[in-house]
Scaffold this motif. Structure first.
Motif, mmCIF file in Angstrom:
data_model
loop_
_atom_site.group_PDB
_atom_site.id
_atom_site.type_symbol
_atom_site.label_atom_id
_atom_site.label_comp_id
_atom_site.label_asym_id
_atom_site.label_seq_id
_atom_site.Cartn_x
_atom_site.Cartn_y
_atom_site.Cartn_z
ATOM 1 N N SER A 238 0.821 -1.217 0.000
ATOM 2 C CA SER A 238 0.000 0.000 0.000
ATOM 3 C C SER A 238 0.857 1.271 0.000
ATOM 4 O O SER A 238 1.970 1.295 0.503
ATOM 5 C CB SER A 238 -0.897 -0.020 1.242
ATOM 6 O OG SER A 238 -1.483 1.236 1.447
ATOM 7 N N ASN A 239 0.282 2.330 -0.545
ATOM 8 C CA ASN A 239 0.925 3.646 -0.511
ATOM 9 C C ASN A 239 0.351 4.514 0.601
ATOM 10 O O ASN A 239 0.701 5.689 0.717
ATOM 11 C CB ASN A 239 0.760 4.364 -1.859
ATOM 12 C CG ASN A 239 1.621 3.726 -2.932
ATOM 13 O OD1 ASN A 239 2.736 3.274 -2.647
ATOM 14 N ND2 ASN A 239 1.120 3.666 -4.153
ATOM 15 N N ASP A 240 -0.533 3.957 1.411
ATOM 16 C CA ASP A 240 -1.148 4.682 2.522
ATOM 17 C C ASP A 240 -0.161 4.682 3.695
ATOM 18 O O ASP A 240 -0.195 3.814 4.574
ATOM 19 C CB ASP A 240 -2.470 4.012 2.914
ATOM 20 C CG ASP A 240 -3.241 4.781 3.972
ATOM 21 O OD1 ASP A 240 -2.668 5.708 4.587
ATOM 22 O OD2 ASP A 240 -4.431 4.438 4.181
ATOM 23 N N THR A 241 0.722 5.672 3.711
ATOM 24 C CA THR A 241 1.785 5.703 4.714
ATOM 25 C C THR A 241 1.241 5.901 6.128
ATOM 26 O O THR A 241 1.794 5.348 7.077
ATOM 27 C CB THR A 241 2.826 6.797 4.400
ATOM 28 O OG1 THR A 241 2.153 8.041 4.257
ATOM 29 C CG2 THR A 241 3.604 6.474 3.147
ATOM 30 N N ASP B 296 10.149 0.488 5.228
ATOM 31 C CA ASP B 296 9.457 1.181 4.151
ATOM 32 C C ASP B 296 9.187 2.649 4.495
ATOM 33 O O ASP B 296 9.339 3.530 3.657
ATOM 34 C CB ASP B 296 8.124 0.463 3.907
ATOM 35 C CG ASP B 296 7.721 0.462 2.466
ATOM 36 O OD1 ASP B 296 8.608 0.609 1.606
ATOM 37 O OD2 ASP B 296 6.510 0.307 2.203
ATOM 38 N N LYS C 163 10.210 7.492 3.616
ATOM 39 C CA LYS C 163 9.034 8.310 3.308
ATOM 40 C C LYS C 163 8.761 9.380 4.353
ATOM 41 O O LYS C 163 8.180 10.411 4.056
ATOM 42 C CB LYS C 163 7.812 7.417 3.120
ATOM 43 C CG LYS C 163 7.946 6.540 1.893
ATOM 44 C CD LYS C 163 6.779 5.610 1.717
ATOM 45 C CE LYS C 163 7.001 4.810 0.439
ATOM 46 N NZ LYS C 163 6.492 3.488 0.484
#
Length: 186
Positions: A16-19, A44, A48
């Motif tokens: 997912s890109n939902d940090t 990850d 970010k």
């Protein structure tokens, strides 16, 4: 029917890109002591969140996750990086101690090379010098004393081995001399 295309919720979370969700879930895994699942998420998120308000807490959790997984070399690096990067943080002193403590945990048995023992002593002494009023100073001093005792044990063992070796050499020399005298006697 094949299941090859099915992903677990954890795999979906990792992809997912939902940090924000990843961050929350990584903390949950950490708090549940599921460090092996927390670590890849923290890995990850580390890049970010760099430069954000959450980066400090993330770095702290990241270092402790490595520590909890007994990866003391990596934990030491991240604790030191935290202490250097966030020097004014209330957690900086703790992280500097933990970096030194990781060296302590990596100090091998007295019979092996003592490089990490010496590095641990240096790191603990640096901690004491940088934080002389810390409540951790007595513990750091005790750890240094334990390491010193290990070095003394190694020295004592080496001295004993050297004496035994010398003793055997002397006995051998006496025996050779006696044999030579027997052969040469009239």
């Amino acid at each position: 029917i094949g299941f090859a295309g099915c992903k677990s919720n954890y795999e979906k979370l990792r992809a997912s890109n939902d940090t924000a969700k990843k961050y929350r879930e990584a903390i949950k895994f950490y708090e549940k002591k599921d460090y092996s699942k927390a670590l890849p998420l923290f890995d990850d998120l580390n890049t970010k969140y760099r430069g954000t308000a959450e980066a400090e807490d993330l770095s702290y959790y990241y270092a402790y996750t490595h520590y909890k997984l007994k990866d003391y070399t990596t934990a030491r690096y991240h604790f030191k990086t935290f202490a250097d990067t966030y020097a004014s943080s209330p957690k900086a002193e703790e992280c500097r101690f933990m970096a030194a403590y990781c060296f302590y945990l990596e100090s091998p048995s007295y019979s092996l090379d003592q490089d990490n023992t010496i590095k641990a002593m240096d790191a603990l002494q640096l901690f004491i010098n940088l934080h002389p009023k810390s409540e951790r100073v007595p513990e750091a001093s005790k750890l240094i004393a334990n390491l010193r005792a290990k070095l003394e044990q190694k020295s004592s063992t080496l001295a004993t081995l050297n004496l035994r070796s010398l003793h055997l050499e002397i006995l051998s020399a006496i025996s050779r001399t006696q044999n030579m005298l027997k052969k040469c006697s009239f």
